[in-house]
Design an enzyme around this catalytic site. Sequence first.
Site, mmCIF file in Angstrom:
data_model
loop_
_atom_site.group_PDB
_atom_site.id
_atom_site.type_symbol
_atom_site.label_atom_id
_atom_site.label_comp_id
_atom_site.label_asym_id
_atom_site.label_seq_id
_atom_site.Cartn_x
_atom_site.Cartn_y
_atom_site.Cartn_z
ATOM 1 N N ASP A 1 1.421 3.932 3.164
ATOM 2 C CA ASP A 1 0.363 4.197 4.358
ATOM 3 C C ASP A 1 0.007 5.535 4.704
ATOM 4 O O ASP A 1 -0.240 5.977 5.833
ATOM 5 C CB ASP A 1 0.775 3.489 5.554
ATOM 6 C CG ASP A 1 0.901 1.912 5.515
ATOM 7 O OD1 ASP A 1 0.185 1.373 4.542
ATOM 8 O OD2 ASP A 1 1.727 1.052 6.105
ATOM 9 N N GLU A 2 0.348 6.451 3.657
ATOM 10 C CA GLU A 2 0.152 7.840 3.912
ATOM 11 C C GLU A 2 -1.267 8.352 3.988
ATOM 12 O O GLU A 2 -1.882 9.432 4.477
ATOM 13 C CB GLU A 2 0.891 8.710 2.873
ATOM 14 C CG GLU A 2 2.404 8.379 2.798
ATOM 15 C CD GLU A 2 2.728 7.315 1.921
ATOM 16 O OE1 GLU A 2 1.890 6.460 1.376
ATOM 17 O OE2 GLU A 2 3.909 7.224 1.502
ATOM 18 N N LYS B 1 -3.136 7.386 1.154
ATOM 19 C CA LYS B 1 -3.443 7.372 -0.633
ATOM 20 C C LYS B 1 -4.792 6.901 -0.642
ATOM 21 O O LYS B 1 -5.571 7.593 -1.549
ATOM 22 C CB LYS B 1 -2.460 6.489 -1.107
ATOM 23 C CG LYS B 1 -1.058 6.984 -1.116
ATOM 24 C CD LYS B 1 0.034 5.881 -1.720
ATOM 25 C CE LYS B 1 -0.020 4.559 -1.071
ATOM 26 N NZ LYS B 1 0.404 4.382 0.237
ATOM 27 N N ALA C 1 -0.217 -3.930 -0.755
ATOM 28 C CA ALA C 1 -0.665 -2.562 -0.620
ATOM 29 C C ALA C 1 -2.102 -2.982 0.579
ATOM 30 O O ALA C 1 -2.806 -3.800 0.284
ATOM 31 C CB ALA C 1 -1.372 -1.877 -1.773
ATOM 32 N N HIS D 1 -5.042 -0.217 1.417
ATOM 33 C CA HIS D 1 -5.719 1.184 1.534
ATOM 34 C C HIS D 1 -7.067 1.231 1.996
ATOM 35 O O HIS D 1 -7.914 0.409 1.745
ATOM 36 C CB HIS D 1 -6.053 1.662 -0.163
ATOM 37 C CG HIS D 1 -4.474 1.649 -0.885
ATOM 38 N ND1 HIS D 1 -4.222 1.886 -2.133
ATOM 39 C CD2 HIS D 1 -3.134 1.431 -0.438
ATOM 40 C CE1 HIS D 1 -3.130 1.868 -2.506
ATOM 41 N NE2 HIS D 1 -2.364 1.589 -1.524
ATOM 42 N N THR D 2 -7.070 2.051 3.003
ATOM 43 C CA THR D 2 -8.472 2.214 3.877
ATOM 44 C C THR D 2 -9.134 3.319 3.857
ATOM 45 O O THR D 2 -8.757 4.393 3.632
ATOM 46 C CB THR D 2 -7.926 2.038 5.099
ATOM 47 O OG1 THR D 2 -6.624 1.192 5.438
ATOM 48 C CG2 THR D 2 -9.019 1.476 6.374
ATOM 49 N N LEU E 1 -3.474 14.963 10.099
ATOM 50 C CA LEU E 1 -2.949 16.268 10.938
ATOM 51 C C LEU E 1 -3.740 16.290 12.244
ATOM 52 O O LEU E 1 -3.307 16.877 13.303
ATOM 53 C CB LEU E 1 -3.364 17.484 10.261
ATOM 54 C CG LEU E 1 -2.961 18.994 10.746
ATOM 55 C CD1 LEU E 1 -1.431 19.046 10.599
ATOM 56 C CD2 LEU E 1 -3.528 20.046 10.130
#
Length: 423
Positions: free
Chosen positions: A13-14, A16, A39, A41-42, A331
Amino acid sequence: MPATVVVGSQWGDEGKGRVVDLLAAEADVVARYNGGGNAGHTVWVGDQKYAVHLVPMGVLRGKLSLLGAGMVIDLNVLLEEESELGSRGIPVRGNIRISENAHLILPYHRLIEAAEEERRGKHAIGTTRRGIGPAYEDKAARRGIRMGDLRDPDALAEKLDAVVNYKNLLLKNVYKARTVDRDEIYRALRVMWDHFGEAVCDTSLIVQEAVEGGQHVLFEGAHGTMLDIDWGTYPYVTSSNPLSGEVVAGAGIGPKAIDRVVGAAKAYTSRVGLGPFPTELEESVAQKMREPGGEFGSTTGRARRIGWFDAMVVRKSVRLNGIESLAITHLDVLGPFEEIPVCVGYRCDGEDVSDFPNQIEMLMRCEPVYETLPGWQSDISHVRKFADLPQNAKAYLKRIEELVGAPVSQVLVGRQRDQSILV
Ligand code: GDP
Ligand code: IMO
Ligand code: MG
């Protein structure tokens, strides 16, 4: 750069999905090489949220998208995904190819996984309960059913006879759970073949041809390095190899074909499911990051555990994956903090630890050593140029680069497609 791998460098969940989606704009082929519907992925495009589980992110941009041999596929999940994306104007079937060597997740896998998680009690793994582990077990035990097996109805019937008998014995006698009906599974698989059969082939040939033709191939890693079955926090891991090295076996291409490895890393850390997590924060702080960071499991909806950035984790990922550059995501989420601790090392039994431990017993005795960096206390979600980031945000990224030994190539500052900065 013709062949690029995007890997998760933490516990999944970084972001990607976001990184793949950005790079996919320039890609000709996008390929998944490991894992399955565990998995999630969003990508957000305007007010539309797209969360994919099995289908590679490339479909969102209409790119040829491959489901590789290293994957385990639940065709019901694939069908659901196809219909959900299709209803929103994104064609799936025409744009995907499925490896004939990929293994299938069948109803008994989910039943066995649920029973096994119950049996483990307080030692449960906290899996996504998508049948992933039991499907990979069957693959290793050489009794799995593969996508290509659906081609020959008689051979399929014979394979199913053997395996379903065995699974029912297990379900009934060991787990005291409900059993499955072999004929029902057979009929369902015949219907699936009618639907997906045309997309099934040897996807490694497509990858090879694309690479040799100088096309851009993007390999979409699932999960994260710390969930790798060999190198993660075993046994609290998934059952495949998310590492970049798995591209070779899972997509079917020689190692020299890979030109670039990009590691996705959150500007902090998150984890879903159970297992050690040295920099985990108490709930009162984690709460501040959960909503802005979208920190709910994309597959199970579980609230993710949250911690400060752990350089021990990402440094090990840089080494194991051969990561050449980092895409730092989320960030923006650190915006409100006056001070931001970063884990720069561990102490265990009174000694400094030089590398992230492979043994969880040792990992659980490790105390993180923090360095505190000044926050930037501003909203950076509108920033699109590196030069426009606040000084303290730049210094934060610089310190991460030094600690993990890889340069930052992209910074993501929000969940929208355009909220990114190329460094
Ligand atoms: P993946 O599995 O690595 O693709 O990541 P997920 O999609 O499971 O989880 C990432 C979550 O963070 C999703 O809810 C994204 O919408 C969100 N997200 C991704 N990148 C950013 C970012 O830079 N900032 C913020 N605030 N959210 C992001
Ligand atoms: P993406 O690709 C986060 C975790 C589960 C559990 C462990 C084993 O979205 O980053 P499994 O169902 O795989 O047997 O569960 O692995 N896990 C993930 N956590 N992101 C993922 O994928 C994950 N895939 C598996 O929560 O702890
Ligand atoms: Mg995810």
